[in-house]
Write a protein that holds these residues in place. Structure first.
Motif, PDB file in Angstrom:
ATOM      1  N   ASP A 201      42.754  28.550  37.064  1.00  0.00           N
ATOM      2  CA  ASP A 201      42.350  29.932  36.864  1.00  0.00           C
ATOM      3  C   ASP A 201      42.032  30.523  37.901  1.00  0.00           C
ATOM      4  OD1 ASP A 201      42.066  32.221  35.039  1.00  0.00           O
ATOM      5  OD2 ASP A 201      39.762  31.942  34.979  1.00  0.00           O
ATOM      6  N   GLY A 202      42.787  30.574  39.214  1.00  0.00           N
ATOM      7  CA  GLY A 202      42.174  30.879  40.382  1.00  0.00           C
ATOM      8  C   GLY A 202      41.100  30.203  41.226  1.00  0.00           C
ATOM      9  N   LYS A 203      40.649  29.177  40.831  1.00  0.00           N
ATOM     10  CA  LYS A 203      39.519  28.478  41.339  1.00  0.00           C
ATOM     11  C   LYS A 203      39.894  27.102  41.594  1.00  0.00           C
ATOM     12  CE  LYS A 203      36.623  32.083  39.655  1.00  0.00           C
ATOM     13  NZ  LYS A 203      35.991  33.116  40.493  1.00  0.00           N
TER      14      LYS A 203
ATOM     15  N   PRO B  83      28.864  30.656  37.559  1.00  0.00           N
ATOM     16  CA  PRO B  83      29.005  30.914  36.008  1.00  0.00           C
ATOM     17  C   PRO B  83      30.039  32.055  35.821  1.00  0.00           C
ATOM     18  CG  PRO B  83      26.652  30.494  36.284  1.00  0.00           C
ATOM     19  CD  PRO B  83      27.451  30.769  37.768  1.00  0.00           C
ATOM     20  N   TYR B  84      30.982  32.061  34.794  1.00  0.00           N
ATOM     21  CA  TYR B  84      32.007  32.942  34.341  1.00  0.00           C
ATOM     22  C   TYR B  84      32.721  32.544  33.291  1.00  0.00           C
ATOM     23  CZ  TYR B  84      36.111  31.010  36.104  1.00  0.00           C
ATOM     24  OH  TYR B  84      37.567  30.310  36.213  1.00  0.00           O
ATOM     25  N   VAL B  85      33.445  33.537  32.599  1.00  0.00           N
ATOM     26  CA  VAL B  85      34.441  33.219  31.374  1.00  0.00           C
ATOM     27  C   VAL B  85      35.551  33.051  31.949  1.00  0.00           C
ATOM     28  CG1 VAL B  85      35.235  33.992  29.108  1.00  0.00           C
ATOM     29  CG2 VAL B  85      32.889  34.651  29.717  1.00  0.00           C
ATOM     30  N   ARG B  86      36.269  31.758  31.834  1.00  0.00           N
ATOM     31  CA  ARG B  86      37.548  31.449  32.216  1.00  0.00           C
ATOM     32  C   ARG B  86      38.567  31.566  30.914  1.00  0.00           C
ATOM     33  NH1 ARG B  86      37.882  25.757  34.726  1.00  0.00           N
ATOM     34  NH2 ARG B  86      36.942  25.091  32.908  1.00  0.00           N
TER      35      ARG B  86
ATOM     36  N   GLN C  97      36.479  30.347  27.469  1.00  0.00           N
ATOM     37  CA  GLN C  97      35.269  29.364  27.748  1.00  0.00           C
ATOM     38  C   GLN C  97      34.634  29.996  28.878  1.00  0.00           C
ATOM     39  OE1 GLN C  97      36.539  25.737  30.212  1.00  0.00           O
ATOM     40  NE2 GLN C  97      38.202  26.296  28.541  1.00  0.00           N
ATOM     41  N   ALA C  98      33.280  29.824  28.596  1.00  0.00           N
ATOM     42  CA  ALA C  98      32.166  30.131  29.691  1.00  0.00           C
ATOM     43  C   ALA C  98      32.055  28.821  30.762  1.00  0.00           C
ATOM     44  CB  ALA C  98      30.795  30.447  29.355  1.00  0.00           C
TER      45      ALA C  98
ATOM     46  N   LYS D 271      30.418  23.621  30.133  1.00  0.00           N
ATOM     47  CA  LYS D 271      31.178  24.853  29.567  1.00  0.00           C
ATOM     48  C   LYS D 271      30.672  24.955  28.119  1.00  0.00           C
ATOM     49  CE  LYS D 271      35.266  22.750  30.253  1.00  0.00           C
ATOM     50  NZ  LYS D 271      36.587  22.357  29.772  1.00  0.00           N
ATOM     51  N   ALA D 272      31.111  26.158  27.580  1.00  0.00           N
ATOM     52  CA  ALA D 272      30.866  26.629  26.284  1.00  0.00           C
ATOM     53  C   ALA D 272      31.918  27.669  25.520  1.00  0.00           C
ATOM     54  CB  ALA D 272      29.529  27.444  25.999  1.00  0.00           C
ATOM     55  N   PHE D 273      32.143  27.422  24.304  1.00  0.00           N
ATOM     56  CA  PHE D 273      33.148  28.125  23.630  1.00  0.00           C
ATOM     57  C   PHE D 273      32.723  29.118  22.488  1.00  0.00           C
ATOM     58  CE2 PHE D 273      35.262  24.353  25.260  1.00  0.00           C
ATOM     59  CZ  PHE D 273      36.499  24.844  25.724  1.00  0.00           C
TER      60      PHE D 273
END
Length: 138
Positions: A64-66, A100-103, A111-112, A127-129
């Motif tokens: 995701d670009g990271k 921290p961000y939403v991917r 997911q966060a 992470k979290a969904f």
């Protein structure tokens, strides 16, 4: 079957590790000696062993670009628990590898996520969904 996992990993120093995982991350401390320490890591057992010669910097892969550290471990938290932890870590001045961000926003598996290092240089991801059924979605 959702059995807890066990992970053993190398560290540089017992006391610094005790403070990081115990105080900062809130992990209950289990058995320990001057060479290893166990933690209740969100319902799973972590065993940290003093073995600095085993520590290596993880290489990365683009996601995701990271640049995500390939060798890492962590936990999948509830959505609100993840945000509470992210806020605490920001307040404590943790240096994030990936802030921290939403991917995958708006996609399957949204997911966060956040990545940071422990004091020994081990990469951690939390992470979290919003929708936990997406954890293994294709």
């Amino acid at each position: 079957m959702n059995a807890p996992f066990h992970l053993a990993f190398p560290i540089k120093d017992i006391e610094i590790t005790r403070t990081f995982y115990g105080d900062l991350l809130g992990c209950e401390i289990g058995r320990s000696t001057d060479k290893w320490i166990d933690f209740n890591f969100f319902g799973n057992q972590l065993s940290a062993h003093v073995k600095p010669e085993e520590l290596v910097q993880a290489s990365t892969n683009p996601v995701d670009g990271k640049n995500v550290p390939v060798r890492h471990f962590g936990a999948v938290l509830e959505w609100e628990e993840w945000h509470t932890l992210a806020d605490k870590l920001k307040k404590e001045g943790v240096d994030f590898i990936i802030e921290p961000y939403v991917r995958f926003e708006g996609e399957v598996g949204e997911q966060a996520t956040m990545f940071f290092l422990d004091p020994s240089g081990n990469a951690l991801e939390f992470k979290a969904f919003k929708d936990p059924s997406q954890i293994f979605a294709k």
